[in-house]
Design an enzyme around this catalytic site. Structure first.
Site, PDB file in Angstrom:
ATOM      1  CG  ASP A  89     -24.254  32.396 -19.154  1.00  0.00           C
ATOM      2  OD1 ASP A  89     -23.335  31.483 -19.161  1.00  0.00           O
ATOM      3  OD2 ASP A  89     -25.500  32.434 -18.681  1.00  0.00           O
ATOM      4  CE1 TYR A 119     -18.449  33.060 -20.405  1.00  0.00           C
ATOM      5  CE2 TYR A 119     -20.031  34.751 -20.308  1.00  0.00           C
ATOM      6  CZ  TYR A 119     -19.729  33.523 -20.394  1.00  0.00           C
ATOM      7  OH  TYR A 119     -20.781  32.539 -20.313  1.00  0.00           O
ATOM      8  CG  HIS A 242     -22.454  23.533 -17.938  1.00  0.00           C
ATOM      9  ND1 HIS A 242     -21.266  23.628 -17.492  1.00  0.00           N
ATOM     10  CD2 HIS A 242     -22.702  24.495 -18.899  1.00  0.00           C
ATOM     11  CE1 HIS A 242     -20.543  24.412 -18.273  1.00  0.00           C
ATOM     12  NE2 HIS A 242     -21.507  25.227 -18.890  1.00  0.00           N
ATOM     13  CG  HIS A 269     -23.809  27.023 -16.101  1.00  0.00           C
ATOM     14  ND1 HIS A 269     -22.391  27.617 -15.976  1.00  0.00           N
ATOM     15  CD2 HIS A 269     -23.626  25.716 -15.322  1.00  0.00           C
ATOM     16  CE1 HIS A 269     -21.567  26.690 -15.645  1.00  0.00           C
ATOM     17  NE2 HIS A 269     -22.237  25.666 -15.192  1.00  0.00           N
TER      18      HIS A 269
END
Length: 378
Positions: A89, A119, A242, A269
């Site tokens: 990420d 991203y 999540h 995530h």
């Protein structure tokens, strides 16, 4: 080693010249090109060229397209010890730059990235800026990645998913018998590493499931005593962010990983850090995997700071901070994992643990005997 670069010049050759001395290129390899369009965006020419065979643990100097700057890369060693840098990420923020600077300070051999790279989120030029951001590191060490939700970028009726990701970040899926760039495996030193796709079909009737089962059956724990798996959505997650998203994939695939005695599972995530004890099916198990969530590379969405309390018994350490991990596999039986928080511009080591391989604890032989007994039972 596959070298990937992008040029504005549509006629630029897909050649890489390389050698072991600066400016002296005794070898040359030619690869392939592709490009893609995405709504009003057209990519440059994307070149993928495989160079080698290369010597292990050696520095090579190379130049792309017959001109331009010289880069240098170091190949991984043929045997232990080996060090992996791990961060998921990433994104393109100031925290990302801090994470990359800290990774650059560690003496690592391979970077592992469990999904969510640029991203870009449909804005395609952000893929280009991400490439420029990571080039100093990604041109010097192998970067092995898998996809996350931010790589999907599908538009119903207009664009299939993963067009940008698959065009730019080509992994060795064909070399590992996979039909998709979204899941593959490779071996380095004494480690077999499997990269799975959280956003590819994964039920027991899927191609990914069949491929995983076949790939695990080929693993030779004498040649590769360590077995690692990476994917994006964590199966063990005590953060409120999540929550439960990995449950279906876990139900389908965790039994395969457990039967194969996977040592370590790395995911992203969730924008925080968490490390589990050895666990299987939600319960502590000395022959289960250690699960680590490391989706804290620096993305623009910020940190996931809320956790479920009380802390589950399988959860050993958790913290919502940006940072990166380092996995130093010392030999066939022992590895040292450390997580380094980005704190005051210094890579502060905030969590560490020695991990013993399941081959050295007898779990691999135990499961092999259990399987043999099942096959012999009428």
């Amino acid at each position: 080693m596959r070298v990937t670069w992008i040029t504005d010049d549509k006629s630029a050759p897909s050649i890489v010249e390389y050698g072991t001395l600066p400016g002296q290129y005794h070898s040359v390899a030619e690869g392939e090109t592709k490009s893609y369009s995405y709504l009003f965006y057209s990519s440059g020419m994307i070149h993928h060229t495989v160079i080698g065979p290369l010597e292990h643990n050696s520095v090579y100097y190379y130049r792309c397209g017959g001109q331009g700057p010289e880069f240098q890369l170091k190949t991984p060693p043929a045997q232990f010890p080996i060090t992996f840098a791990v961060a998921g990420d990433l994104g393109q923020t100031g925290w990302t730059k801090s994470t990359l600077d800290h990774i650059d300070q560690c003496k690592y051999n391979v970077h592992l990235l469990p999904g969510d790279l640029s991203y870009a989120d449909y804005i395609q030029h952000r893929w280009d800026s991400f490439g420029r951001l990571v080039q100093p590191l990604a041109s010097a060490r192998p970067w092995m990645v898998t996809q996350g939700n931010h790589e999907v970028e599908s538009i119903p009726l207009l664009k299939d998913g993963f067009v940008s990701y698959n065009s730019r970040w080509k992994m060795p899926f064909e070399e590992s018998g996979s039909s998709s760039n979204l899941y593959y495996s490779f071996e380095v030193a004494g480690v077999h590493i499997i990269m799975l796709g959280s956003y590819a079909d994964y039920d027991e009737y899927s191609e990914q499931y069949r491929w995983l089962k076949a790939d695990l059956s080929k693993v030779d724990r004498k040649r590769t005593p360590w077995l690692l798996v990476l994917f994006h959505v964590p199966w063990y997650n005590s953060n409120t962010a999540h929550q439960g998203e990995g449950a279906d994939m876990m139900t389908a695939m965790e039994p395969l990983l457990y039967a194969a005695s996977v040592d370590l599972v790395l995911a992203g995530h969730v924008h925080a850090y968490e490390r589990s004890k050895r666990v299987y099916n939600g319960r502590l198990d000395p022959c289960g995997s250690v699960h680590i969530t490391i989706g804290d590379g620096g993305n623009k969405e910020g940190l996931a700071a809320r956790y479920i309390n009380p802390q589950p018994i399988w959860s050993e350490f958790r913290e919502a901070s940006f940072g990166h991990g380092e996995l130093k596999i010392i030999n066939s039986s022992h590895a040292f994992w450390s997580w380094h928080r980005n704190d005051d511009d210094e890579p502060v080591k905030s969590d560490d643990i020695w991990i013993t391989s399941l081959t050295s604890t007898g779990c691999v032989d135990q499961k092999r005997n259990e399987l043999r007994n099942k096959l012999m039972t009428p």
